[in-house]
Structure formats: C-alpha cells, structure tokens
Design an enzyme around this catalytic site. Structure first.
Site, short mmCIF file in Angstrom:
data_model
loop_
_atom_site.label_atom_id
_atom_site.label_comp_id
_atom_site.label_asym_id
_atom_site.label_seq_id
_atom_site.Cartn_x
_atom_site.Cartn_y
_atom_site.Cartn_z
CG HIS A 10 14.16 -17.09 -18.48
ND1 HIS A 10 13.47 -16.37 -19.29
CD2 HIS A 10 13.98 -17.85 -18.26
CE1 HIS A 10 12.15 -17.06 -19.41
NE2 HIS A 10 12.25 -18.39 -19.18
CG ASP B 52 15.54 -13.76 -13.14
OD1 ASP B 52 14.03 -13.71 -13.08
OD2 ASP B 52 15.44 -13.91 -14.88
CD GLN C 225 13.82 -20.85 -11.26
OE1 GLN C 225 13.25 -21.56 -10.88
NE2 GLN C 225 12.07 -21.14 -12.72
CE LYS D 78 9.20 -18.44 -13.37
NZ LYS D 78 8.24 -20.39 -14.28
CB CYS E 184 12.98 -19.48 -22.30
SG CYS E 184 11.53 -19.61 -22.57
#
Length: 433
Positions: free
Chosen positions: A138, A215, A218, A241, A390
């Site tokens: 991303h 990261d 998700q 999220k 993104c």
C-alpha cells in the site's frame, strides 16, 4: 477448524445498525468494501458517545474526577490492544492516527536519528545502506520509505511478485543482505488478498541485522495476531478497519527499540523536562504521543477489541478468521462462474484473505472499466471499491489500469456474495454482453 464455535453471522449483523440501510430508494445495502473501512457495532458507537457524555476531559496530569476517569479509560484501551495482539508489555503500544502515521513514525525515526546520541545508532541510515519493501505495498508503506531514502541517501530495494499474486522470495537472500537496515512489508495485501510469510522474511532480516516493520492493516482486523510470535520489530494497524472508530491507529514496537528510538513529533505529553535550552523526552509510549491524543477514539477502539474478542462465546478472532476463510473460498468459487471475469491475485483460498480484486470483460472481450463496474453495482445497492487501491505498483505489475475489489468482514454473508455475482451479470448485460 475442528471444535471452534461458529460465528452466528445473522446475530452479528444485528449489532451493526448501518447494515439495515436501504439505498437508492428500495435496494438493501450490500456492503463489500470492508478493506477500505469496516462498519461499527453499537458497542463502539455507545462507548464513544458515553465517553463524551460522562467522562470528557484531557488525559494525564489532571487531578479532577473527569480527568482521572478519562485517563483510566484511555490507558485501559492500551491494555486491551496489548492483549489483543499479544504484546508482552503495554508500554509497547503507541496510539497514532492510523497505520499511515504509525509507519511514518518509524520511517522518520531513521532520519531523525542523526540528531540523537549513540543510543539511536540502530536507526541511522547513510548512503550505501538499503531499505527493502515489496511490490505489493500500500502507498502508506511505500512512500514513507521512498522519502526516507531521499533524505538519507539510502537505496530502496524491493521483492517482486509472481504471476499468481504471491511474493517472489526466490531472491530473498540477495535482496535482504548485509547492507539492509530495515525490511518493511505488508502482512496481508489490501489489493491481492495475499497473506505473506512473515516469519520467513523476518528470520532473514534478523540474519543480516535488519529491523522488520510489518503493515498489519489488513491482518489485525481479520485473524489472530501474536506480535511476539511473529518475530518482528514493529507492527502497525488501524482501528477503523477492525470495527473501531476512524482517527485511531496503533504502532507496536519492541520496548528496547522504542526506548532508544527518536521521537517523531515534539510538543506536550511527549516530554520529560523542558527548558529554553533543550528538552528531554518521556519514556515510551508517551514519547510518541505528542499533544492531546485521540481519547474518544481510543475508548472506541477498546470497545471494538472487547466486541471482537467476545464473539462466538469467546472464540473471538479465531472464529472471525474461520468465517472469512470459508466466505473467501465460496466467493472465489462463485466469481469464476462469471463470464469474462479475471481475478488479480491468488485464485485459491490458501494463505489469502477476503479482499478479491478482479477485471470484468464485456462481449467483445475488452475490460469494462472498473469505475463503470462499480457505478452499475452501486445502482443495485452493492458497495465495492474501484481504482488502484493505493497500490498502483501492483496494477503496473499486472498491466491493468485499475481493478474492482470486493472485500469481506465478520458480518458478510454468502447471500451477499450471491448478490455480487448476480450484480456482475447485470453489469455485463448493461454493457451489452
């Protein structure tokens, strides 16, 4: 997973008021955009409202009852997040605005280290040093490292992608080498859905003495995460999220690193002593939480953690992950039934999550632009995301201008997947296929 209580999705959906929405006059909302942001249960909405109605005050150092209550709620949220991700120490949990700020915090520490003493040596970069990312990042885990390399003269390198949407680790030992100072990569791709082998990459980074940054935007909302078990140095994720509020994110870092990491922002809350000649800084996590923090949002995030961990009789994220795995497998099976549909990313429900990007072709075999696909689906009440998500380098890798992405969460049903498949048939009819 044998013996794991199943998630009662219909019961879960009753906790999310927005899922009862009717759009475009008479269309039930089919929300398939959870990779962009999740919906919020009443427990989170109530926690934020109650904070403002009963406890609103600035945190830390206040001695009146509201300040003490607000501080207790804020720090309790830190405890909940620490337990949620398996952090060994609550002081390793830093609240930020979002994942983007959390990742920037670490990147700026590397360029700020030049102004600090010997203890910040782990964070110094110079020409000849290398930073490694991947082709599936991303932009929030790409642009900060590009900027860091521009500031320091370090070189940016990356791991590529296979044709089926996996990381190409065939040259891992060459890309991550003794010149590497930091390896930063996504746990689960927001565009491909790929779940990456964190332990493998982190082990190679340790071999060469590099720091690892993951990261988890998700992954933390969709599956159990144990940051200590992953063997990484930093882990970033965002509240909005994972059924929490917008405006709150988390950076987890190993305490011995946070204690020597230079601060990102200066101001109140992050200081120890201040004179006109200079300042000393508070220990972590407060060193990295300058100014009035996101108090109500942290309270809401704590409520989201309580909600998620309490699901399915306490099975929590394991039940969420099992539900989403089954849902993703069902969606992959159904989507390949749609004529002219091409999935961008893994086509099998192995090491992949519930974000499925695809192209849709019309009767002449040419792709219908994803923006057109999304608009026609929206007219049917189906909310998906279109664009490069993104993650433009991924689109460049596969030679596509953009994709349509359907993404799922704990409240998504197989009936909504069926509605998507029917909706895509309607898109093809609309364009004469």
């Amino acid at each position: 997973m044998a013996g794991l209580p199943e998630l009662d999705v219909e019961l879960v959906r009753k906790d999310f008021p927005i899922l009862d929405r009717i759009v475009h006059g008479d269309r039930p909302l089919v929300y398939l955009d959870s990779a962009a942001t999740s919906q919020k249960p009443r427990a989170v909405l109530d926690a934020e409202r109650e904070y403002y109605e009963l406890h609103n005050a600035n945190v830390h150092r206040g001695i009146h009852v509201l300040a003490e209550e607000a501080t207790a709620l804020y720090e309790a949220a830190r405890d909940k997040v620490a337990a949620f991700i398996g952090a060994p120490d609550r002081h390793e949990v830093v609240f930020t605005k979002n994942s983007t700020e959390a990742l920037n915090l670490v990147a700026y520490a590397f360029s700020n280290a030049a102004a600090f003493g010997a203890e910040a040596g782990r964070f110094r970069l110079a020409p000849g040093d290398e930073v490694v990312i991947t082709e599936m990042e991303h932009h929030s885990n790409l642009v900060p490292w590009q900027m860091l390399c521009q500031r320091t003269g370090a070189t940016l390198r990356w791991l590529g992608l296979t044709d089926d949407g996996r990381l190409d680790l065939s040259n891992l030992d060459e890309v991550v080498n003794p010149r590497t100072k930091v390896v930063s990569f996504v746990h689960q791709s927001n565009i491909l859905g790929t779940l990456n082998p964190v332990e493998t990459i982190a082990a190679r980074a340790r071999e060469v003495g590099a720091l690892t940054v993951v990261d988890g935007s998700q992954s933390a909302p969709h599956l159990p995460v144990d940051v200590a078990g992953l063997g990484v140095d930093f882990f970033a994720f965002t509240g909005h999220k994972m059924c929490g509020p917008t405006g709150i994110g988390v950076l987890w870092g190993r305490r011995e690193l946070l204690e020597v990491m230079p601060p990102f922002l200066g101001g109140g809350e992050m200081i120890e002593l201040v004179t006109l000649e200079g300042s000393t800084y508070a220990p972590p996590p407060h060193r990295f939480e300058a100014g009035t923090p996101m108090i109500a949002q942290a309270v809401g995030l704590g409520a989201a953690v309580d909600y998620l961990t309490g699901l399915a009789g306490g099975a929590g994220m394991a039940a969420v992950a099992a539900h989403e795995h089954a849902l993703t497998a069902y969606a992959l099976e159904r989507l390949v039934e749609v004529p002219g549909l091409r999935i961008i990313g893994p086509a099998e429900p192995v090491d992949r999550g519930g974000a499925i990007s695809f192209l849709l072709a019309g009767k002449d075999g040419r792709a219908i632009h994803p923006h057109d696909v999304g608009q026609v689906l929206d007219e049917q009440g189906i909310a998906v995301r279109v664009g490069h998500h993104c993650a433009r380098p991924v689109c460049l890798r596969y030679g596509v201008p953009a994709t349509t992405r359907a993404s799922f969460h704990l409240y998504t049903t197989t009936g909504e997947i069926d509605a998507l498949v029917e909706g895509l048939a309607g898109v093809r009819r609309f364009f004469g296929a």
